[in-house]
Design an enzyme around this catalytic site. Structure first.
Site, PDB file in Angstrom:
ATOM      1  N   VAL A  14       0.908  -1.336   0.217  1.00  0.00           N
ATOM      2  CA  VAL A  14      -0.109   0.048  -0.054  1.00  0.00           C
ATOM      3  C   VAL A  14       0.849   1.350   0.086  1.00  0.00           C
ATOM      4  CG1 VAL A  14      -1.868   0.923   1.176  1.00  0.00           C
ATOM      5  CG2 VAL A  14      -1.770  -1.331   1.249  1.00  0.00           C
ATOM      6  N   VAL A 132     -11.116   0.181   5.716  1.00  0.00           N
ATOM      7  CA  VAL A 132     -12.111  -0.651   5.579  1.00  0.00           C
ATOM      8  C   VAL A 132     -12.669  -0.832   4.175  1.00  0.00           C
ATOM      9  CG1 VAL A 132     -14.658  -1.058   5.787  1.00  0.00           C
ATOM     10  CG2 VAL A 132     -13.339  -0.002   7.605  1.00  0.00           C
ATOM     11  N   LYS A 205     -12.960  -4.627  10.423  1.00  0.00           N
ATOM     12  CA  LYS A 205     -13.444  -3.595   9.725  1.00  0.00           C
ATOM     13  C   LYS A 205     -15.054  -3.244  10.143  1.00  0.00           C
ATOM     14  CE  LYS A 205     -10.568  -5.217   5.880  1.00  0.00           C
ATOM     15  NZ  LYS A 205     -10.450  -6.237   4.790  1.00  0.00           N
TER      16      LYS A 205
HETATM   17  N1  HSE Z   1      -6.341  -8.762   3.863  1.00  0.00           N
HETATM   18  C1  HSE Z   1      -7.514  -7.994   3.645  1.00  0.00           C
HETATM   19  C2  HSE Z   1      -8.399  -8.488   2.597  1.00  0.00           C
HETATM   20  C3  HSE Z   1      -6.832  -6.789   3.063  1.00  0.00           C
HETATM   21  O1  HSE Z   1      -8.112  -9.492   1.995  1.00  0.00           O
HETATM   22  O2  HSE Z   1      -9.481  -7.820   2.519  1.00  0.00           O
HETATM   23  C4  HSE Z   1      -7.555  -5.428   2.890  1.00  0.00           C
HETATM   24  O3  HSE Z   1      -7.754  -4.957   4.093  1.00  0.00           O
END
Ligand code: HSE
Length: 436
Positions: A14, A132, A205
């Site tokens: 990211v 999220v 999330k």
């Molecule tokens: N590991 C998370 C997913 C990455 O697969 O959604 C994004 O938050």
């Protein structure tokens, strides 16, 4: 005007994506923000590692505290993940009077209440859109776009890795471990992939979404969390035969007794749009009393998709630099002194319909014994499907769909059913949501 200077903590998937997007779209971004934005400092654990971005002109260090303490840095962007160091750095940045952007869902879900209180006291912003559903602007949609509504419930596919695994299992009959390895190679999976497959990432999330939807503090420890590791190809196939898809869903619902906060595999009618969200894509369905159901769809993970949300937050923060702190959008959507103490419901109080799969002996009276137990528990059966025994097998799979019932009653009935001589193994249960 001088450019706003960004100090980036973490140059991984990211972080690299964020550098690239800021560079590629610099001109449009500055026209939106009203100031040029440049990454002046960045930290990474290993400076020798190959990167997806060009770091020319950025002051690099292995020590994130140097970035947070650099007097020129206006905004700290935390993309290291994990909780311990990230927590320390975010609190340090706030203490230094710097605004913060983070993609760290675990950090916000577990320490957000403390972080927002500290930010409020210092008059700085902590923005977390990328925490999220990756690139989907779901925080902004709920916090600002739906501000006129009383949110009734929301349900989301909010872990891309889990959705990718379920999709590949369904479409290609692929093996769980094999698909997980691919998600890791693509940079979707968490550093510890059990966070994806055991539902912890989705619970982080969902905790954040519930807080901003209902105006309650973050309460990750009260979320019910169940992953996808027990889902079999068989269940995926039977669900399809009955007109459903199995999705790993986070559900937050306002009820009279309190808030449901739960993450688990769920059967959804296949005609719902959200049942057709596949691969690494995420989607969140939000029901407001005024607007009705609204659906937000997009990439939930990946370098540039997540960077899209990080950069949008940076732009928001840059605009906020000139706003009176009292007039900014509150971190959790509701004013900090207006959060509600609505309780989170214990899972036993939650009411849902169920898909059940039992392994039973193929002889007369077995179905009668099972339905008697359900009848006594006040559980109404919606559909029954009995499969032929596999060659050489004495047992058959009995699939049942029930009407909505309190989890406590279902637990008691399943315990009684598991004690029947004719029933082998643990009954499989998957909750169902009509999402109508
Ligand atoms: N590991 C998370 C997913 C990455 O697969 O959604 C994004 O938050």
């Amino acid at each position: 005007m001088k450019p706003v200077k960004i100090g980036l903590l973490g140059l991984g998937t990211v972080g690299g994506g964020t550098v690239n997007v800021l560079k590629r779209n610099a001109e449009e971004i500055s026209r939106r923000a009203g100031r040029a934005i440049e990454v002046s400092h960045a930290s990474a654990r290993d400076l020798g590692k190959a990167r997806i971005c060009d770091t020319t002109g950025i002051i690099l260090t292995t020590n994130p505290a140097e970035v947070v303490d650099a007097p020129e840095v206006d905004v700290v962007v935390e993309l290291i993940g994990g909780v311990t160091l990230a927590h320390e750095m975010v609190m340090k940045a706030i203490h230094n009077g710097k605004h913060v952007v983070t993609a760290n869902k675990a950090l916000i879900a577990k320490h957000g209440n403390e972080i927002f209180a500290a930010a409020q006291a210092k008059g700085v912003v902590v923005a977390f859109e990328a925490a999220v559903a990756g690139g989907i602007p779901i925080i902004k949609a709920i916090r600002e776009g739906l501000a006129g509504n009383r949110i009734e419930w929301l349900a989301g596919i909010i872990n891309g890795t889990g959705n990718f695994i379920l999709t590949e299992m369904r479409d290609k009959g692929r093996d769980f471990a094999d698909v997980l390895a691919e998600a890791q190679a693509l940079g979707y999976a968490e550093a510890d992939p059990t966070f994806d497959v055991e539902g912890i990432d989705a619970a982080h999330k969902l905790t954040i979404l519930a807080a901003i939807a209902f105006g309650i503090p973050l309460q990750f420890e009260k979320a019910y969390t169940e992953g996808i590791t027990k889902i079999t190809r068989e269940d995926v196939t039977y669900a399809e035969e009955l007109g459903y898809r199995i999705k790993h869903l986070g559900v937050a619902r306002r009820t009279e007794g309190g808030i449901e906060l739960r993450v688990h595999p769920t059967l959804i009618p296949e005609r719902r749009l959200i049942a057709n969200v596949n691969g690494v894509m995420n989607a969140v369905l939000v029901k407001g009393d005024a607007v009705g159901p609204t659906l937000y769809y997009g990439a939930g993970a990946g370098a540039e998709a997540t960077a899209s949300a990080v950069v949008a937050d940076i732009v928001d923060v840059v605009r906020a630099l000139t706003a009176d702190p009292g007039n900014r959008v509150p971190h959790l959507a509701f004013q900090p002194d207006q959060l509600s103490d609505l309780p989170i419901l214990p899972m036993e109080e939650v009411v849902t319909a169920y898909y059940l799969r039992l392994q039973v002996e193929d002889r007369p009276g077995v179905l009668a014994d099972i339905t008697r137990i359900f009848g006594e528990a006040g559980i109404s059966i919606e559909a029954v499907l009995q499969k032929e025994p596999a060659e050489g097998e004495a047992n058959v799979s009995l699939i049942m769909l029930t009407q909505r019932v309190k989890e406590r009653s279902m637990n008691q009935a399943l315990a009684a059913i598991a004690r029947l001589d004719a029933v082998t193994g643990e009954p499989i249960r998957i909750r169902m949501e009509s999402l109508g």
